[in-house]
Design a protein around this motif. Structure first.
Motif, PDB file in Angstrom:
ATOM      1  N   VAL A  42       0.842  -1.696  -0.107  1.00  0.00           N
ATOM      2  CA  VAL A  42      -0.135   0.123   0.341  1.00  0.00           C
ATOM      3  C   VAL A  42       0.919   1.311  -0.085  1.00  0.00           C
ATOM      4  O   VAL A  42       0.136   1.590  -0.284  1.00  0.00           O
ATOM      5  CB  VAL A  42      -1.163  -0.132   1.229  1.00  0.00           C
ATOM      6  CG1 VAL A  42      -1.718   1.398   1.584  1.00  0.00           C
ATOM      7  CG2 VAL A  42      -2.104  -1.036   1.024  1.00  0.00           C
TER       8      VAL A  42
ATOM      9  N   LYS B   7      -5.895  -0.303  -0.200  1.00  0.00           N
ATOM     10  CA  LYS B   7      -5.842  -1.394   0.896  1.00  0.00           C
ATOM     11  C   LYS B   7      -6.981  -2.365   0.877  1.00  0.00           C
ATOM     12  O   LYS B   7      -6.270  -3.706   0.885  1.00  0.00           O
ATOM     13  CB  LYS B   7      -5.542  -0.836   2.443  1.00  0.00           C
ATOM     14  CG  LYS B   7      -5.096  -1.861   3.327  1.00  0.00           C
ATOM     15  CD  LYS B   7      -5.372  -1.179   5.532  1.00  0.00           C
ATOM     16  CE  LYS B   7      -5.619  -2.482   5.550  1.00  0.00           C
ATOM     17  NZ  LYS B   7      -4.149  -2.639   5.106  1.00  0.00           N
TER      18      LYS B   7
ATOM     19  N   ALA C 230      -5.352   4.337  -4.984  1.00  0.00           N
ATOM     20  CA  ALA C 230      -5.689   4.518  -3.278  1.00  0.00           C
ATOM     21  C   ALA C 230      -5.753   6.264  -3.866  1.00  0.00           C
ATOM     22  O   ALA C 230      -6.652   6.814  -2.784  1.00  0.00           O
ATOM     23  CB  ALA C 230      -4.025   5.004  -2.578  1.00  0.00           C
TER      24      ALA C 230
END
Length: 323
Positions: free
Chosen positions: A67, A74, A319
């Protein structure tokens, strides 16, 4: 789960059937130095696969790292590397096995290194105390009075390497054979074959219980001798090297000094090496074959890394998406 299964399957495949097939391959005798690199790549690739599978099973550590490294989402990373199959007990067990394996391998490596270093120091002390330097322009050369014809090298850093020749070997060999024999031992030192042998001994001892890498140490010794033969043959001729090896084998059985502490001229498989040196088909390695071996070496080592990082690479930057 699929990534872990792939890494474990790769480790079993490369450490079992592929290395057994490599040990029986005919081409390795034509390209011994390239084959040595391939053996090391297979061993390190297998070790990387096993380590990667355990790290992935201990998913929290790996997933947090992926990550952070790839700026990935995640939940997506968790789904790619684990999903519903993972349980805390499995992750904890994998972490324990990883730590125990790393500790055991480190302890084994340290014991082997200390033992080999002590043996080398003992051989070097004997060579310096009882041997004589007889010129030849090589400060590492020592001639030791002994009735058995033996030539071997003792690795060492910063001028501590030695090439030891017994008086029986010096008297037995003709001047061209003597020069070829010394070049053979210099090649071992120059190519650092003692390091390759030590690494192979450690990994073979650590993994052979699982049926993996069983031919590794023996093949490294065999190929190291062939590679040193080739270096000597390029300067002094193949038949000269073969004649020196044959003469020493006829005068005495293979040297007792060996292993990873000192590398002896006769070494393992002298009959195979002599046949190889005098074979009419002996020729220079093919550039294409050498390139193919180099490519296989790179692939065998990098493939487990690609398997482990592949899902995270595909999720790079996720992300910052959605939400």
């Amino acid at each position: 789960m699929l990534v872990i299964a792939g890494l474990l399957a790769y480790a079993v495949l490369i450490g079992g059937p592929l290395t057994r097939r490599l040990a029986r391959a005919d081409w390795v005798s034509r390209h011994p130095q390239a084959a040595l690199r391939l053996w090391h790549a297979c061993a390190l690739g297998m070790l990387t696969s096993l380590t990667g599978a355990l790290v992935l099973a201990a998913h929290d550590l790996w997933e947090h790292g992926m990550v952070w490294l790839f700026h990935a989402d995640k939940p997506l990373i968790h789904a790619a590397y684990g999903g519903s199959w993972q349980a805390q007990g499995i992750a904890d067990a994998a972490l324990i096995v990883l730590l125990l394996g790393a500790g055991g391998l480190s302890a084994l490596a340290l014991r082997r290194f200390v033992r080999v270093r002590r043996e080398r120091d003992r051989h070097r002390l004997t060579a310096d105390a009882q041997g004589t330097y007889e010129g030849d322009g090589d400060p590492a050369l020592r001639v030791l009075a002994h009735p058995a014809p033996t030539v071997f090298c003792i690795p060492g850093a910063q001028g501590r390497s030695r090439i030891v020749v017994t008086t029986a070997a010096r008297d037995l060999l003709s001047p061209p054979e003597y020069a070829a024999t010394l070049e053979h031992e210099r090649a071992h030192l120059r190519l650092r074959h003692h390091r390759a042998i030590l690494v192979a001994d450690i990994l073979t001892a650590a993994l052979t219980w699982a049926g993996l890498l069983r031919p590794y140490a023996d093949q490294v010794r065999r190929l190291a001798e062939m590679a040193a033969d080739d270096c000597a043959a390029r300067r002094h001729g193949r038949r000269t090297v073969a004649s020196a090896l044959l003469g020493m084998c006829e005068a005495a059985p293979p040297d007792a000094v060996g292993g990873s502490a000192a590398v002896a001229m006769t070494g393992p498989d002298p009959a195979e090496r002599i046949r190889r040196l005098i074979a009419p088909s002996a020729s220079s390695p093919s550039p294409l074959a050498a390139a193919l071996v180099s490519a296989a070496t790179v692939v065998s080592f990098l493939l487990p890394t690609a398997l482990a990082l592949g899902p995270a690479v595909l999720l790079f930057g996720t992300a910052h998406m959605g939400g």
